[in-house]
Write an enzyme that holds these catalytic residues in place. Structure first.
Site, short mmCIF file in Angstrom:
data_model
loop_
_atom_site.label_atom_id
_atom_site.label_comp_id
_atom_site.label_asym_id
_atom_site.label_seq_id
_atom_site.Cartn_x
_atom_site.Cartn_y
_atom_site.Cartn_z
N CYS A 68 -21.60 -14.40 -12.78
CA CYS A 68 -22.05 -13.53 -11.70
C CYS A 68 -21.59 -12.09 -11.94
O CYS A 68 -20.42 -11.84 -12.23
CB CYS A 68 -21.51 -14.02 -10.36
SG CYS A 68 -21.95 -12.96 -8.96
N ASP A 111 0.81 -1.21 0.00
CA ASP A 111 0.00 0.00 0.00
C ASP A 111 0.85 1.27 0.00
O ASP A 111 0.50 2.27 0.62
CB ASP A 111 -0.94 -0.01 1.21
CG ASP A 111 -2.02 1.07 1.10
OD1 ASP A 111 -2.54 1.28 0.00
OD2 ASP A 111 -2.31 1.73 2.13
N CYS A 167 -16.16 2.50 0.74
CA CYS A 167 -17.52 2.31 0.22
C CYS A 167 -18.09 0.94 0.59
O CYS A 167 -18.88 0.39 -0.15
CB CYS A 167 -17.51 2.48 -1.30
SG CYS A 167 -16.61 1.20 -2.19
N CYS A 213 -16.51 6.60 -8.33
CA CYS A 213 -16.28 5.65 -7.24
C CYS A 213 -16.32 6.36 -5.89
O CYS A 213 -15.56 7.29 -5.64
CB CYS A 213 -14.94 4.95 -7.43
SG CYS A 213 -14.53 3.79 -6.12
#
Length: 339
Positions: free
Chosen positions: A289, A231, A338, A312
């Site tokens: 899916c 990250d 989110c 987003c």
């Protein structure tokens, strides 16, 4: 090693000649090749062998090289990757696997992965450290389409974030780890409260880095170089995880682990150890899916695996300036992320 006469035969990468060094006091093994299993054994008291290393650019100037008597630490400082240090009393070299051989690297790979799991990682895999060429093309193409908005992250410098060599020169392998983020989804909040994404409710990346550091320290103890990345925009963590067989790219652009989903943080140890890849890539498990695409409240998943950052919520709550009016109802009580 040519053990028939108690001497060592060295294949010189510079001149392609074979050089013999008498095994007297102290032998150090260095991995100097670029392919798994390549190694040479050098007698540090043999001047010609020392000069071979210096001329090949694999050590400092010849007249500053340490001698065996100066100790292991001095030799490691000069040569960089000492992988075995032996004192030879009878002019012979101990039998066994050469460091850097396929067998030795297989054993080291198993040890590193086992250590990662003991340190708390839910999944560990190994991949080669060649550049992520397809990922770089995707980043550049999506940025040109405006899909990255003003995000930086790995979009800032795709040339860097898709090439492990930019993190560690001579990188050969990636040891990739995944750590589950167990925070449950939060229920609706009171008017004065706001929700934070599960991965940010605790220092999960701190736990991940600690586990990755344990694996890196094991590699360093074995004479290799290792760097932890997680990250920090140095590497596209998801691509590393997919390469290492940890999961596949879902249609939501996250990495999904078989049977366990996408609630994980990801990171890697970049190393010059030539570790064998742990498994084949995981096959796509999404099939037909597309629930994530239809569930996205702003329609940000514009095609399978492609997210438009301009829509987003995870980006909109971080982006500078005001949240666009058309997305404010969808943002709701989300303060970060989110989920």
């Amino acid at each position: 090693p040519d053990r028939s006469e108690g001497s060592l035969v060295v294949d010189c990468e510079t001149c392609s000649e074979r050089h013999t060094a008498t095994c007297d006091d102290c032998v150090v093994t260095f991995l100097l090749g670029r392919r798994p299993g390549e190694a040479v054994v050098i007698d540090l008291d043999e001047h010609r062998s020392l000069r071979i290393l210096a001329d090949a650019g694999l050590a400092h100037r010849y007249d500053t090289l340490p001698r065996a008597a100066e100790g292991h630490e001095a030799m490691q400082s000069a040569f960089g990757r000492v992988v075995r240090h032996e004192t030879c009393d009878d002019g012979t070299v101990e039998q066994g696997r050469e460091p850097g051989s396929n067998d030795a690297c297989d054993v080291l790979a198993d040890e590193v992965c086992a250590l990662g799991r003991r340190a708390g990682l839910d999944a560990v895999g190994i991949a080669d450290a060649s550049p992520f060429l397809a990922t770089r093309r995707h980043l550049e193409e999506r940025r040109s389409r405006g899909l990255a908005a003003d995000m930086q992250f790995t979009y800032r410098n795709p040339e860097r974030s898709t090439d492990p060599q930019r993190t560690l020169s001579g990188a050969r392998s990636l040891v990739v780890g995944a750590l589950h983020t167990p925070a449950p989804r939060l229920q609706s909040t009171a008017p004065s409260e706001a929700r934070v994404a599960a991965y940010a409710r605790d220092d999960h990346y701190g736990e991940l880095r600690a586990a990755l550091r344990e694996m890196a320290e094991l590699l360093v103890d074995q004479g290799w170089q290792a760097r932890v990345v997680a990250d920090d925009n140095a590497l596209v963590d998801r691509e590393a995880a997919v390469r290492a067989g940890i999961g596949w790219y879902g249609k939501n652009a996250n990495v999904l682990l078989p049977g366990r989903g996408s609630w994980f943080v990801l990171g890697s140890v970049v190393t010059d150890a030539p570790l064998p890849p742990s498994t084949e890539p995981v096959r796509d498990g999404c099939g037909t899916c597309d629930r994530c695409m239809s569930a996205c409240p702003t329609g940000a998943i514009v095609e399978p695996g492609v997210v438009d950052a301009r829509r987003c919520l995870a980006w909109l709550v971080q982006a500078p300036g005001s949240i666009p009016v058309e997305f404010r109802q969808a943002v709701g009580d989300r303060l970060y992320g989110c989920d």
